[in-house]
Design a protein around this motif. Structure first.
Motif, PDB file in Angstrom:
ATOM      1  N   GLU A  32      75.316 -20.563 -81.837  1.00 24.20           N
ATOM      2  CA  GLU A  32      75.067 -21.483 -80.723  1.00 24.20           C
ATOM      3  C   GLU A  32      74.438 -20.724 -79.547  1.00 24.20           C
ATOM      4  O   GLU A  32      74.966 -19.723 -79.096  1.00 24.20           O
ATOM      5  N   ARG A  33      73.297 -21.220 -79.058  1.00 25.03           N
ATOM      6  CA  ARG A  33      72.597 -20.557 -77.960  1.00 25.03           C
ATOM      7  C   ARG A  33      72.428 -21.463 -76.742  1.00 25.03           C
ATOM      8  O   ARG A  33      71.907 -21.021 -75.720  1.00 25.03           O
ATOM      9  N   ARG A  34      72.883 -22.703 -76.822  1.00 21.50           N
ATOM     10  CA  ARG A  34      72.745 -23.616 -75.686  1.00 21.50           C
ATOM     11  C   ARG A  34      73.914 -23.431 -74.723  1.00 21.50           C
ATOM     12  O   ARG A  34      75.074 -23.627 -75.088  1.00 21.50           O
ATOM     13  N   GLU A  61      80.020 -21.023 -65.493  1.00 21.62           N
ATOM     14  CA  GLU A  61      78.576 -20.822 -65.421  1.00 21.62           C
ATOM     15  C   GLU A  61      78.149 -19.706 -66.353  1.00 21.62           C
ATOM     16  O   GLU A  61      78.942 -18.809 -66.685  1.00 21.62           O
ATOM     17  N   ILE A  62      76.885 -19.760 -66.767  1.00 22.03           N
ATOM     18  CA  ILE A  62      76.301 -18.716 -67.601  1.00 22.03           C
ATOM     19  C   ILE A  62      75.043 -18.197 -66.922  1.00 22.03           C
ATOM     20  O   ILE A  62      74.121 -18.963 -66.633  1.00 22.03           O
ATOM     21  N   TYR A  63      75.025 -16.882 -66.651  1.00 24.02           N
ATOM     22  CA  TYR A  63      73.906 -16.254 -65.953  1.00 24.02           C
ATOM     23  C   TYR A  63      73.454 -15.007 -66.691  1.00 24.02           C
ATOM     24  O   TYR A  63      74.250 -14.325 -67.353  1.00 24.02           O
ATOM     25  N   ALA A 123      71.020 -19.353 -66.976  1.00 23.73           N
ATOM     26  CA  ALA A 123      70.447 -19.349 -68.318  1.00 23.73           C
ATOM     27  C   ALA A 123      70.761 -20.666 -69.026  1.00 23.73           C
ATOM     28  O   ALA A 123      71.919 -20.948 -69.336  1.00 23.73           O
ATOM     29  N   ALA A 124      69.728 -21.477 -69.276  1.00 19.71           N
ATOM     30  CA  ALA A 124      69.915 -22.726 -70.010  1.00 19.71           C
ATOM     31  C   ALA A 124      70.149 -22.449 -71.485  1.00 19.71           C
ATOM     32  O   ALA A 124      70.910 -23.143 -72.161  1.00 19.71           O
ATOM     33  N   VAL A 129      73.825 -12.005 -71.144  1.00 17.62           N
ATOM     34  CA  VAL A 129      74.342 -12.924 -70.131  1.00 17.62           C
ATOM     35  C   VAL A 129      75.819 -12.639 -69.913  1.00 17.62           C
ATOM     36  O   VAL A 129      76.450 -11.930 -70.698  1.00 17.62           O
ATOM     37  N   PHE A 130      76.339 -13.208 -68.829  1.00 17.53           N
ATOM     38  CA  PHE A 130      77.786 -13.222 -68.696  1.00 17.53           C
ATOM     39  C   PHE A 130      78.239 -14.637 -68.385  1.00 17.53           C
ATOM     40  O   PHE A 130      77.576 -15.377 -67.667  1.00 17.53           O
TER      41      PHE A 130
END
Length: 283
Positions: free
Chosen positions: A220-222, A246-248, A256-257, A263-264
């Motif tokens: 899963e990447r979304r 949140e994912i950044y 990051a969408a 990412v974290f």
């Protein structure tokens, strides 16, 4: 034997002499209420340097009005004992008056821009300005070769890394993995604010992150799917209020969408008297 130093000039003189003698200095900045997580940073500093110093300073410039500056745990005698247990050489414990002679007006300040416009920076405007101000001051006093920070405050770590690069500090910043209790709860000085029932719920933060990582490992990447999974888990397993999920990208801190680079995932949950944060880095 660990020595307590409260005077800025004394601390500077000591550290300058060690540098002249060719000794390396490892430094761990803290706000006190030391726990096992702090000791892990100190142990790493001890293993990699000749001299280890920590600071214990509750920094007023990083607290917003209404936050817990006055009630933040202060226990310097116990902190010195905790530092002594891992053979720290110096505990630097300056007063607010010495660190900020003009606290009411602060004639010179620092400003963090894009990296402070997300996550904790949005919730606590001005917080990271205070962080970089005090860290700059501490670096100028201690002059360490290496400084150690926990990855639990991932946004703070990214900002400090950028600050060191931008201000040409000749210091290596060492990020140390999050130290957790046996049930997964990240070590934090604010854990003492949890009620007995909240303490039983608190490990759900890490469990939700692990659940998201398992989905990532399955392909899963979304980001929206991972965020939804975390929020659902936290809602079902805690009585706290979800403050953020949140994912950044890391360390640039761009939202990051989809996950295409490191990412974290950052989460924060508000309990009755404690706001707990946690994160996990995914590569």
């Amino acid at each position: 034997m660990t020595k307590l130093i409260t005077d800025i000039k004394e601390m500077q003189a000591l550290m300058n002499q060690y540098k002249l003698d060719g000794k390396t200095i490892g430094f761990v900045p803290t706000m006190g209420a030391l726990h096992f997580g702090h000791q892990t940073l100190m142990k790493k500093a001890k293993a990699e340097n000749d001299i280890v110093a920590i600071s214990v300073f509750v920094n007023p410039t990083q607290f917003l009005p209404g936050e817990d500056f006055e009630s933040y745990p202060r226990q310097i005698d116990k902190d010195v004992m905790t530092a002594s247990a891992v053979d720290v050489d110096y505990v630097f414990h300056p007063s607010v008056e010495d660190m900020y002679p003009d606290l009411d007006r602060l004639p010179i300040t620092l400003k963090v821009h894009e990296q402070a416009e997300v996550l904790e920076g949005v919730k606590r405007p001005g917080h990271f300005d205070g962080v970089v101000m005090v860290v700059n001051k501490l670096f100028n006093i201690v002059k360490p070769n290496k400084a150690y920070f926990g990855k639990k405050d991932a946004q703070q770590l990214a900002i400090i890394e950028t600050m060191v690069e931008n201000f040409n500090h000749d210091i290596e910043i060492c990020g140390v993995d999050i130290v957790r209790q046996a049930d997964g709860l990240a070590e934090s000085s604010r854990n003492v604010y949890l009620t007995e029932s909240e303490r039983l719920e608190a490990p759900a933060l890490y469990q939700s992150l692990q659940l998201a990582k398992s989905l990532f490992d399955q392909g899963e990447r979304r980001s929206a799917i991972l965020i939804d999974t975390i929020e659902k888990y936290l809602t079902e397993h805690t009585s706290g209020k979800i403050d953020e999920v949140e994912i950044y990208t890391y360390p640039s801190l761009k939202k990051a969408a989809t996950i295409e680079e490191q990412v974290f995932i950052s989460i924060a949950v508000k309990f009755s008297k404690a706001r707990l944060i946690d994160n996990i880095i995914i590569k």
